[in-house]
Design a protein around this motif. Structure first.
Motif, PDB file in Angstrom:
ATOM      1  N   LEU A  46      40.022  83.438  21.912  1.00  0.00           N
ATOM      2  CA  LEU A  46      40.725  82.160  21.955  1.00  0.00           C
ATOM      3  C   LEU A  46      42.036  82.363  22.691  1.00  0.00           C
ATOM      4  O   LEU A  46      42.863  83.177  22.277  1.00  0.00           O
ATOM      5  CB  LEU A  46      40.999  81.630  20.541  1.00  0.00           C
ATOM      6  CG  LEU A  46      39.795  81.511  19.597  1.00  0.00           C
ATOM      7  CD1 LEU A  46      40.205  80.786  18.309  1.00  0.00           C
ATOM      8  CD2 LEU A  46      38.633  80.779  20.260  1.00  0.00           C
ATOM      9  N   THR A  47      42.226  81.652  23.785  1.00  0.00           N
ATOM     10  CA  THR A  47      43.431  81.796  24.593  1.00  0.00           C
ATOM     11  C   THR A  47      44.177  80.468  24.676  1.00  0.00           C
ATOM     12  O   THR A  47      43.593  79.401  24.541  1.00  0.00           O
ATOM     13  CB  THR A  47      43.092  82.275  26.013  1.00  0.00           C
ATOM     14  OG1 THR A  47      42.265  81.301  26.657  1.00  0.00           O
ATOM     15  CG2 THR A  47      42.369  83.611  25.981  1.00  0.00           C
ATOM     16  N   GLY A  48      45.469  80.576  24.908  1.00  0.00           N
ATOM     17  CA  GLY A  48      46.294  79.383  25.034  1.00  0.00           C
ATOM     18  C   GLY A  48      47.752  79.763  24.950  1.00  0.00           C
ATOM     19  O   GLY A  48      48.101  80.789  24.360  1.00  0.00           O
ATOM     20  N   PRO A  49      48.630  78.966  25.525  1.00  0.00           N
ATOM     21  CA  PRO A  49      50.068  79.287  25.513  1.00  0.00           C
ATOM     22  C   PRO A  49      50.629  79.248  24.102  1.00  0.00           C
ATOM     23  O   PRO A  49      50.008  78.671  23.197  1.00  0.00           O
ATOM     24  CB  PRO A  49      50.681  78.188  26.390  1.00  0.00           C
ATOM     25  CG  PRO A  49      49.698  77.069  26.332  1.00  0.00           C
ATOM     26  CD  PRO A  49      48.349  77.705  26.212  1.00  0.00           C
ATOM     27  N   ARG A  52      33.079  85.514  24.243  1.00  0.00           N
ATOM     28  CA  ARG A  52      32.983  84.146  24.743  1.00  0.00           C
ATOM     29  C   ARG A  52      34.374  83.528  24.673  1.00  0.00           C
ATOM     30  O   ARG A  52      34.999  83.518  23.609  1.00  0.00           O
ATOM     31  CB  ARG A  52      31.999  83.332  23.901  1.00  0.00           C
ATOM     32  CG  ARG A  52      31.815  81.906  24.426  1.00  0.00           C
ATOM     33  CD  ARG A  52      30.745  81.169  23.658  1.00  0.00           C
ATOM     34  NE  ARG A  52      30.630  79.802  24.121  1.00  0.00           N
ATOM     35  CZ  ARG A  52      29.819  78.893  23.570  1.00  0.00           C
ATOM     36  NH1 ARG A  52      29.062  79.235  22.532  1.00  0.00           N
ATOM     37  NH2 ARG A  52      29.764  77.661  24.050  1.00  0.00           N
ATOM     38  N   SER A  53      34.868  83.045  25.795  1.00  0.00           N
ATOM     39  CA  SER A  53      36.236  82.539  25.862  1.00  0.00           C
ATOM     40  C   SER A  53      36.301  81.043  25.572  1.00  0.00           C
ATOM     41  O   SER A  53      35.450  80.281  26.020  1.00  0.00           O
ATOM     42  CB  SER A  53      36.843  82.807  27.248  1.00  0.00           C
ATOM     43  OG  SER A  53      36.997  84.185  27.453  1.00  0.00           O
ATOM     44  N   VAL A  54      37.313  80.660  24.819  1.00  0.00           N
ATOM     45  CA  VAL A  54      37.628  79.257  24.560  1.00  0.00           C
ATOM     46  C   VAL A  54      39.113  79.067  24.841  1.00  0.00           C
ATOM     47  O   VAL A  54      39.948  79.718  24.217  1.00  0.00           O
ATOM     48  CB  VAL A  54      37.300  78.856  23.103  1.00  0.00           C
ATOM     49  CG1 VAL A  54      37.716  77.408  22.847  1.00  0.00           C
ATOM     50  CG2 VAL A  54      35.823  79.046  22.806  1.00  0.00           C
ATOM     51  N   ALA A  55      39.430  78.204  25.785  1.00  0.00           N
ATOM     52  CA  ALA A  55      40.816  77.993  26.193  1.00  0.00           C
ATOM     53  C   ALA A  55      41.413  76.790  25.478  1.00  0.00           C
ATOM     54  O   ALA A  55      40.802  75.717  25.429  1.00  0.00           O
ATOM     55  CB  ALA A  55      40.894  77.798  27.700  1.00  0.00           C
ATOM     56  N   LEU A  56      42.589  76.989  24.900  1.00  0.00           N
ATOM     57  CA  LEU A  56      43.333  75.906  24.279  1.00  0.00           C
ATOM     58  C   LEU A  56      44.474  75.496  25.210  1.00  0.00           C
ATOM     59  O   LEU A  56      44.916  76.288  26.039  1.00  0.00           O
ATOM     60  CB  LEU A  56      43.900  76.325  22.925  1.00  0.00           C
ATOM     61  CG  LEU A  56      42.931  76.320  21.729  1.00  0.00           C
ATOM     62  CD1 LEU A  56      41.889  77.421  21.859  1.00  0.00           C
ATOM     63  CD2 LEU A  56      43.690  76.500  20.415  1.00  0.00           C
ATOM     64  N   ARG A  57      44.937  74.273  25.072  1.00  0.00           N
ATOM     65  CA  ARG A  57      46.011  73.766  25.911  1.00  0.00           C
ATOM     66  C   ARG A  57      47.214  73.420  25.036  1.00  0.00           C
ATOM     67  O   ARG A  57      47.115  73.399  23.805  1.00  0.00           O
ATOM     68  CB  ARG A  57      45.551  72.510  26.644  1.00  0.00           C
ATOM     69  CG  ARG A  57      45.171  71.375  25.689  1.00  0.00           C
ATOM     70  CD  ARG A  57      44.658  70.159  26.418  1.00  0.00           C
ATOM     71  NE  ARG A  57      44.392  69.065  25.488  1.00  0.00           N
ATOM     72  CZ  ARG A  57      43.920  67.877  25.860  1.00  0.00           C
ATOM     73  NH1 ARG A  57      43.663  67.655  27.131  1.00  0.00           N
ATOM     74  NH2 ARG A  57      43.716  66.933  24.960  1.00  0.00           N
TER      75      ARG A  57
END
Length: 382
Positions: free
Chosen positions: A33-36, A162-167
């Motif tokens: 899980l990625t995101g700023p 498995r990547s999931v991008a948050l904003r």
């Protein structure tokens, strides 16, 4: 009610995670899980873990009311392990402990879930130890790694997840959460959400803590007060002193409690001389506490620089006549004064100087030196 209620402004990411938790065919063993900062990575990771353990009979996993959901969200579910380091890095010994936990069969739930909230804080050697468990996990084990971006994790790790991008969520959504969950006045909630740039945790703190708002105002006032090199040097020292004081106040009580508990476990009293074989345990605790204080100080300084960046962003907005809202509407007077006394090119250079200071802090440059160079670059030119 749902475990997803506090994952604000992330409909696409929530949809992906909901489907995986509800449909085994959409499930995989490792997630990234990625995101700023402030996007809610750790909140989403815990909500996903709860949905994976959910025993409710609703059409979508993550009812939020069953025992499995509530204990997972509280961090007490026996098949959940969470690592969120308060130090500069996650150590190789901590990762080895995680691998041992991942190898165990779930006690009561469908999965054994391992959440690493700061996967970007692992050195390459540490990450390599984790690689085999990520690549070939035991049955019913799920890894959920969190990081600001995929580039902050080694390619060997991210290629197996498995990547999931948050904003960054809209400020209005964050404000609505503060009103609904914390009972904050709507106007205060929106102002806090905008000042925090939609970082939910910071917005909650600003909305509920007048002292936090005062400290932020003092940081923004630095931009107005710097008129020459002496002002810049003094401002840098002030920012570092404030960060040290906040780090100390945030950790001092906890440090004392931890030391007292360790001494009690060792059968020793406060001030009593320990035998050599026990001193190493006390020294290890003190070293960990110092690393935690260092991490806290860095975080406070970085947040101060992000706040300054938001101010100069507003200055640039005014200088360019852009039709967008100011992040720091309550400091509109300072923003207009800085915009009037400088050019857009100068504003961009100041923002670049703040960015360089952040990089230097991340690279272990002495905080005072990094901030002095930054502050000197913020002074009026010409």
């Amino acid at each position: 009610m749902s475990v997803w209620d506090e994952v604000v402004g992330q409909p696409e990411a929530v949809g992906v995670l909901q489907r995986a938790a509800s449909d085994p065919a959409a499930m995989t063993h490792a997630w990234l899980l990625t995101g700023p900062p402030g996007s809610g990575r750790s909140v989403a990771a815990r909500a996903f873990a709860a949905a994976l353990q959910c025993t409710g009979d609703g059409p979508v996993a993550g009812c939020g009311s069953c025992h499995a959901c509530t204990t997972t969200l509280a961090g007490t579910h026996p098949d959940l392990t969470v690592v969120a380091t308060e130090k500069v890095v996650i150590t190789i010994d901590e990762v080895r402990d995680l691998i041992m936990a991942a190898a165990r069969t779930p006690a009561v739930g469908r999965y054994r879930v391992i959440v690493v909230e700061d996967a970007d804080r692992m050195a390459e050697r540490t990450t390599n130890v984790l690689l085999k468990s990520i690549e070939e996990p035991p049955p019913h084990t799920v890894w959920v790694l969190c990081a600001p971006s995929a580039q902050d994790v080694l390619p060997t790790i991210r290629s197996r997840c498995r990547s999931v991008a948050l904003r960054v969520p809209p400020a209005r959504d964050v404000a609505d959460l503060l009103v609904r969950r914390d009972g904050v006045d709507p106007a205060v909630a929106l102002q806090a959400a905008q000042a925090a740039q939609s970082h939910v945790g910071l917005a909650r703190r600003l909305a509920r803590d007048p002292e936090a708002r005062r400290r932020r105002d003092a940081v923004l006032d630095v931009a107005r007060r710097i008129r020459g090199v002496p002002d810049a040097v003094l401002a840098a020292a002030e920012l570092v002193d404030v960060a040290k004081a906040e780090a100390t106040s945030a950790t001092a009580e906890r440090d004392a409690v931890e030391k007292a508990e360790l001494l009690r476990a060792l059968g020793a009293g406060e001030g009593e001389t320990l035998p050599p074989r026990l001193r190493s345990q006390l020294k290890q605790l003190e070293d960990d506490q110092k690393r935690r204080a260092t991490r806290r100080q860095r975080d406070v300084l970085d947040r101060s620089m992000v706040d300054l960046l938001s101010l100069y962003r507003d200055v640039l907005v005014v200088q360019l006549g852009a039709d967008v809202d100011l992040v720091n509407g309550e400091h509109a007077g300072t923003v207009r004064a800085l915009a009037r006394d400088s050019t857009p090119e100068q504003t961009v250079r100041r923002m670049d100087a703040i960015g360089v200071a952040r990089e230097r802090l991340e690279g272990n440059v002495a905080p005072l030196l990094a901030l002095e160079a930054m502050s000197i670059a913020l002074r009026p030119q010409g």
